[in-house]
Design an enzyme around this catalytic site. Structure first.
Site, PDB file in Angstrom:
ATOM      1  N   GLN A 104       0.851  -1.204   0.000  1.00 38.70           N
ATOM      2  CA  GLN A 104       0.000   0.000   0.000  1.00 38.70           C
ATOM      3  C   GLN A 104       0.877   1.241   0.000  1.00 38.70           C
ATOM      4  O   GLN A 104       0.383   2.351  -0.054  1.00 38.70           O
ATOM      5  CB  GLN A 104      -0.878  -0.006   1.260  1.00 38.70           C
ATOM      6  CG  GLN A 104      -1.807  -1.207   1.339  1.00 38.70           C
ATOM      7  CD  GLN A 104      -2.317  -1.402   2.772  1.00 38.70           C
ATOM      8  OE1 GLN A 104      -3.353  -0.896   3.141  1.00 38.70           O
ATOM      9  NE2 GLN A 104      -1.584  -2.140   3.575  1.00 38.70           N
ATOM     10  N   HIS A 122      -1.629   1.342  -4.228  1.00 46.70           N
ATOM     11  CA  HIS A 122      -1.998   2.753  -4.025  1.00 46.70           C
ATOM     12  C   HIS A 122      -1.132   3.683  -4.874  1.00 46.70           C
ATOM     13  O   HIS A 122      -1.080   4.887  -4.617  1.00 46.70           O
ATOM     14  CB  HIS A 122      -1.916   3.133  -2.538  1.00 46.70           C
ATOM     15  CG  HIS A 122      -3.023   2.543  -1.718  1.00 46.70           C
ATOM     16  ND1 HIS A 122      -3.026   2.481  -0.347  1.00 46.70           N
ATOM     17  CD2 HIS A 122      -4.214   1.982  -2.110  1.00 46.70           C
ATOM     18  CE1 HIS A 122      -4.150   1.914   0.081  1.00 46.70           C
ATOM     19  NE2 HIS A 122      -4.878   1.593  -0.972  1.00 46.70           N
ATOM     20  N   CYS A 130      -1.370  10.510 -16.835  1.00 49.97           N
ATOM     21  CA  CYS A 130      -2.160  11.443 -17.639  1.00 49.97           C
ATOM     22  C   CYS A 130      -3.646  11.290 -17.298  1.00 49.97           C
ATOM     23  O   CYS A 130      -4.180  10.178 -17.308  1.00 49.97           O
ATOM     24  CB  CYS A 130      -1.942  11.175 -19.131  1.00 49.97           C
ATOM     25  SG  CYS A 130      -2.992  12.225 -20.160  1.00 49.97           S
ATOM     26  N   CYS A 174      -0.463  13.558 -25.464  1.00 57.55           N
ATOM     27  CA  CYS A 174      -1.846  13.591 -25.967  1.00 57.55           C
ATOM     28  C   CYS A 174      -2.517  14.931 -25.663  1.00 57.55           C
ATOM     29  O   CYS A 174      -3.643  15.172 -26.080  1.00 57.55           O
ATOM     30  CB  CYS A 174      -2.662  12.437 -25.376  1.00 57.55           C
ATOM     31  SG  CYS A 174      -3.302  12.761 -23.724  1.00 57.55           S
ATOM     32  N   GLY A 211       3.375  -4.532   8.924  1.00 59.07           N
ATOM     33  CA  GLY A 211       3.374  -3.073   9.036  1.00 59.07           C
ATOM     34  C   GLY A 211       2.120  -2.396   8.528  1.00 59.07           C
ATOM     35  O   GLY A 211       2.175  -1.264   8.075  1.00 59.07           O
ATOM     36  N   ALA A 255       8.872  -4.382  12.342  1.00 54.84           N
ATOM     37  CA  ALA A 255       9.258  -5.104  11.123  1.00 54.84           C
ATOM     38  C   ALA A 255      10.781  -5.169  10.949  1.00 54.84           C
ATOM     39  O   ALA A 255      11.322  -6.181  10.505  1.00 54.84           O
ATOM     40  CB  ALA A 255       8.628  -4.431   9.908  1.00 54.84           C
TER      41      ALA A 255
HETATM   42  P1  OAD Z   1      -1.537   2.753   9.049  1.00 57.20           P
HETATM   43  O1  OAD Z   1      -0.967   4.049   9.494  1.00 57.20           O
HETATM   44  O2  OAD Z   1      -3.007   2.583   9.075  1.00 57.20           O
HETATM   45  O3  OAD Z   1      -0.928   1.573   9.914  1.00 57.20           O
HETATM   46  C1  OAD Z   1       0.442   1.444  10.126  1.00 57.20           C
HETATM   47  C2  OAD Z   1       0.675   0.185  10.915  1.00 57.20           C
HETATM   48  O4  OAD Z   1       2.080   0.045  11.088  1.00 57.20           O
HETATM   49  C3  OAD Z   1       0.060   0.194  12.314  1.00 57.20           C
HETATM   50  O5  OAD Z   1      -0.645  -1.018  12.489  1.00 57.20           O
HETATM   51  C4  OAD Z   1       1.273   0.268  13.243  1.00 57.20           C
HETATM   52  O6  OAD Z   1       1.079  -0.435  14.458  1.00 57.20           O
HETATM   53  C5  OAD Z   1       2.323  -0.407  12.386  1.00 57.20           C
HETATM   54  N1  OAD Z   1       3.707  -0.071  12.702  1.00 57.20           N
HETATM   55  C6  OAD Z   1       4.225   1.068  13.233  1.00 57.20           C
HETATM   56  N2  OAD Z   1       5.558   0.978  13.334  1.00 57.20           N
HETATM   57  C7  OAD Z   1       5.907  -0.247  12.866  1.00 57.20           C
HETATM   58  C8  OAD Z   1       7.137  -0.935  12.701  1.00 57.20           C
HETATM   59  N3  OAD Z   1       8.295  -0.396  13.051  1.00 57.20           N
HETATM   60  N4  OAD Z   1       7.092  -2.194  12.184  1.00 57.20           N
HETATM   61  C9  OAD Z   1       5.916  -2.762  11.825  1.00 57.20           C
HETATM   62  N5  OAD Z   1       4.737  -2.157  11.955  1.00 57.20           N
HETATM   63  C10 OAD Z   1       4.725  -0.917  12.471  1.00 57.20           C
HETATM   64  O7  OAD Z   1      -0.911   2.459   7.600  1.00 57.20           O
HETATM   65  P2  OAD Z   1      -1.414   1.446   6.480  1.00 57.20           P
HETATM   66  O8  OAD Z   1      -2.008   0.235   7.067  1.00 57.20           O
HETATM   67  O9  OAD Z   1      -0.322   1.297   5.499  1.00 57.20           O
HETATM   68  O10 OAD Z   1      -3.832   5.027   1.819  1.00 57.20           O
HETATM   69  O11 OAD Z   1      -2.561   2.331   5.842  1.00 57.20           O
HETATM   70  C11 OAD Z   1      -3.187   1.931   4.676  1.00 57.20           C
HETATM   71  C12 OAD Z   1      -3.541   3.115   3.852  1.00 57.20           C
HETATM   72  O12 OAD Z   1      -4.163   4.140   4.641  1.00 57.20           O
HETATM   73  C13 OAD Z   1      -2.353   3.841   3.242  1.00 57.20           C
HETATM   74  O13 OAD Z   1      -1.854   3.222   2.092  1.00 57.20           O
HETATM   75  C14 OAD Z   1      -2.937   5.185   2.935  1.00 57.20           C
HETATM   76  C15 OAD Z   1      -3.652   5.427   4.223  1.00 57.20           C
HETATM   77  O14 OAD Z   1      -4.703   6.322   4.176  1.00 57.20           O
HETATM   78  C16 OAD Z   1      -4.100   6.039   0.998  1.00 57.20           C
HETATM   79  O15 OAD Z   1      -3.641   7.148   1.176  1.00 57.20           O
HETATM   80  C17 OAD Z   1      -4.994   5.679  -0.132  1.00 57.20           C
END
Ligand code: OAD
Length: 271
Positions: A104, A122, A130, A174, A211, A255
């Site tokens: 993501q 994402h 474009c 384009c 993560g 991680a």
């Molecule tokens: P989140 O911010 O929702 O979650 C991050 C996760 O990483 C949490 O569960 C933390 O506990 C964990 N975390 C923090 N530090 C860590 C470490 N050192 N090792 C492992 N894990 C750790 O982020 P995402 O799940 O990636 O989308 O969020 C998904 C989507 O929400 C993103 O791609 C973005 C956001 O809005 C868009 O913008 C479309």
């Protein structure tokens, strides 16, 4: 260490291991996550800053606020380097122990670490697309830094900001305008990429979720598909996620510590 052993045994005994990664994988590279304490959405509410109409509204109200959002969201990204978690995942792919990463993240750190099969559901901060014909073009770290430098000047006018952003995006052959090739809230995911991710999820026999809070749909259907098709699930996260209680193994660790230890064990077991 028992959880590391359990996770390694599952990976070593699986034939098709898919990884689902999120912002936490890049946290130890200095990129803030989105949710939780210190997360980007805590300082910049997602209902405003994660969509284009919201950003346009903030731009009209306060150009300084937009400049600080771009700076806080993008400076850490362009300064980041892969960390031991990205490197361990690349080592496992090289050794034939994982088949692909569905990420993501838009930070390109899996690719920078040497992973090859990376599905960016994402999009990527390092591409524009474009808005008319859909063709894509790359943008470098320097391109992003240059535009941030122009936006960060306190005396910059709105007109100068628009012209810097337009210059960064550029125009397609384009005649259409390029826009960032990232998915904002309310937008569709790249269809070919999410379809391939879903297909791989339905075929894999092990899914490593690392993560990610596993809260954002439709990306979060990837682990759900894998699990419903019988894959064993490993959740790696210092805090509980929506997967932790049902996962075959929950490795409650960062991680950057867990992934290298798991990779070492898998490679020891399979060599
Ligand atoms: P989140 O911010 O929702 O979650 C991050 C996760 O990483 C949490 O569960 C933390 O506990 C964990 N975390 C923090 N530090 C860590 C470490 N050192 N090792 C492992 N894990 C750790 O982020 P995402 O799940 O990636 O989308 O969020 C998904 C989507 O929400 C993103 O791609 C973005 C956001 O809005 C868009 O913008 C479309």
């Amino acid at each position: 260490m028992e959880k590391i052993q359990q996770a390694a045994r599952i990976i070593a005994s699986s034939s098709d291991v898919l990884v689902f990664s999120g912002a936490g994988v890049s946290a130890e590279s200095g990129i803030p996550t989105f949710r939780g304490e210190g997360g980007l959405w805590e300082r910049y509410p997602a209902n405003i800053y994660a969509n284009l109409p919201g950003l346009a509204g903030v731009f009209l109200l306060s150009k300084d606020r937009i400049a600080s959002f771009f700076s806080d969201a993008l400076r850490p990204l362009v300064e980041a380097k892969p960390n031991p978690a990205h490197e361990a995942l690349a080592r496992l792919e090289e050794a034939g122990k994982i088949s692909a990463i569905v990420t993501q993240n838009i930070d390109d750190l899996h690719l920078a670490a040497g992973s090859r099969e990376v599905l960016e559901v994402h999009g990527s901060a390092y591409r524009v697309r474009c808005s008319r014909c859909g063709s894509r073009e790359g943008r470098s770290r320097k391109d992003i830094n240059d535009v941030l430098d122009k936006l960060d000047v306190p005396t910059v006018s709105r007109r100068q900001m628009i012209s810097a952003l337009n210059e960064f995006a550029g125009k397609c052959l384009c005649g259409g305008r390029y826009r960032p090739d990232v998915v904002f809230f309310g937008e569709s995911l790249p269809m070919d990429t999410i379809e391939e991710a879903a297909d791989r999820a339905s075929r894999c026999d092990c899914l490593i979720s690392v993560g990610t809070s596993v809260l954002v749909y439709p990306a979060a259907t990837v682990p759900a598909i894998a699990s419903s098709c019988g894959a064993r699930v490993i959740d790696i996260n210092p805090t509980e996620t929506t997967l932790s209680s049902t996962a075959d193994v929950f490795v409650k660790m960062e991680a950057g510590k867990a992934m290298p230890a798991i990779a070492d064990e898998v490679l020891r077991m399979t060599n």
